[in-house]
Scaffold this active site. Structure first.
Site, PDB file in Angstrom:
ATOM      1  N   HIS A  52       0.842  -1.196   0.000  1.00  0.00           N
ATOM      2  CA  HIS A  52       0.000   0.000   0.000  1.00  0.00           C
ATOM      3  C   HIS A  52       0.883   1.253   0.000  1.00  0.00           C
ATOM      4  O   HIS A  52       2.036   1.218   0.459  1.00  0.00           O
ATOM      5  CB  HIS A  52      -0.906   0.008   1.236  1.00  0.00           C
ATOM      6  CG  HIS A  52      -2.016  -0.997   1.164  1.00  0.00           C
ATOM      7  ND1 HIS A  52      -3.093  -0.984   2.020  1.00  0.00           N
ATOM      8  CD2 HIS A  52      -2.221  -2.050   0.334  1.00  0.00           C
ATOM      9  CE1 HIS A  52      -3.908  -1.982   1.722  1.00  0.00           C
ATOM     10  NE2 HIS A  52      -3.400  -2.655   0.714  1.00  0.00           N
ATOM     11  N   GLU A  54       0.927   3.790   1.900  1.00  0.00           N
ATOM     12  CA  GLU A  54       1.454   4.175   3.211  1.00  0.00           C
ATOM     13  C   GLU A  54       2.647   3.305   3.621  1.00  0.00           C
ATOM     14  O   GLU A  54       3.622   3.803   4.203  1.00  0.00           O
ATOM     15  CB  GLU A  54       0.389   4.024   4.304  1.00  0.00           C
ATOM     16  CG  GLU A  54      -0.870   4.857   4.113  1.00  0.00           C
ATOM     17  CD  GLU A  54      -1.968   4.065   3.406  1.00  0.00           C
ATOM     18  OE1 GLU A  54      -1.677   3.369   2.403  1.00  0.00           O
ATOM     19  OE2 GLU A  54      -3.127   4.155   3.862  1.00  0.00           O
ATOM     20  N   CYS A  82      -6.094   1.629   5.890  1.00  0.00           N
ATOM     21  CA  CYS A  82      -6.703   0.350   6.282  1.00  0.00           C
ATOM     22  C   CYS A  82      -6.132  -0.079   7.636  1.00  0.00           C
ATOM     23  O   CYS A  82      -5.196   0.527   8.153  1.00  0.00           O
ATOM     24  CB  CYS A  82      -6.428  -0.714   5.214  1.00  0.00           C
ATOM     25  SG  CYS A  82      -4.740  -1.376   5.252  1.00  0.00           S
ATOM     26  N   CYS A  85      -2.317  -0.556   7.586  1.00  0.00           N
ATOM     27  CA  CYS A  85      -1.544   0.694   7.513  1.00  0.00           C
ATOM     28  C   CYS A  85      -1.660   1.493   8.804  1.00  0.00           C
ATOM     29  O   CYS A  85      -0.700   2.130   9.236  1.00  0.00           O
ATOM     30  CB  CYS A  85      -1.979   1.498   6.301  1.00  0.00           C
ATOM     31  SG  CYS A  85      -1.488   0.713   4.748  1.00  0.00           S
TER      32      CYS A  85
END
Lengths: 145, 145
Positions: A52, A54, A82, A85
């Site tokens: 992701h 992040e 999410c 993260c």
């Protein structure tokens, strides 16, 4: 306003993801007025669902600063993080998180509910450039249907 | 019993972490009776607080299988996964998670409470070789005090 400026950089990262046919989420980490790292979603390219924006921006920030902790940094991300993260942000002890649009389907609140998943010292702001971030996501998922 | 066999492999990874003066947590991913990846905590070496055993083993498993999803695999980890790792396991759609000792301080339940942080299809078993896993952690934190 500074937040909008940095969120536009995160949106540029999201656009980059879109061009690569990735879910269009982007992130930047800022400290002392400088962007120290960037990331965008790479789950398709890497065939890794943990890649992701992040996670990529955080790992690059640790490398850039040579530090496991980011108490003086801010992460800007176009979409609500999410649970994974949010957990990574917890470990980073990051000073502040600014996200754009809410993600009721996959955002951290889905698991955390009203619990605070970040470090106790982390500040959180939501809604910066939310419309642009949401539109990118909407267009992406519409085109895939 | 198979679970004990694979958890011993995860404990070997945890011992490797201990030798490297890392928090002693280890993980392996198993599919069709074969270990397809291994990982141990590397947060100090990499100066990256997200470099947990599970994250490393998962990313290696995605690479090994060339797949973003692991519905037929089992992850064995010596200690209850943290919220970040539970989130990563969610995205992996892994078939089963087996962990050793509970981690009331940093385990996923701290944030999730009674919510299920894994994929709906993921099965979970706890307590396999818990005493060995817990002893490793206890000795490590005692030595650091």
């Amino acid at each position: 306003m500074d937040d909008m400026h940095y969120m536009k950089m995160a949106l540029q990262e999201a656009l980059q993801a879109k061009e690569e046919e990735e879910v269009p989420v982007g992130a930047v980490v800022v400290q002392d007025g400088k962007i120290i790292s960037r990331g965008h979603n790479m789950t398709e390219r890497l065939q890794d669902p943990t890649a992701h924006a992040e996670m990529i921006a955080l790992t690059a920030a640790f490398n850039a600063l040579g530090s496991k902790y980011l108490p003086d940094a801010t992460l800007y991300v176009t979409v609500e993080p999410c649970p994974m993260c949010a957990g990574a942000l917890y470990w980073s002890k990051i000073g502040r998180v600014v996200y754009g649009t809410d993600d009721l389907k996959n955002g951290y609140r889905k698991v955390a509910g009203s619990n605070w998943p970040f470090h106790p010292q982390t500040k959180l702001d939501a809604g910066c450039c939310a419309a642009e971030a949401a539109q990118l996501m909407k267009d992406f998922f519409k085109a895939r249907r």
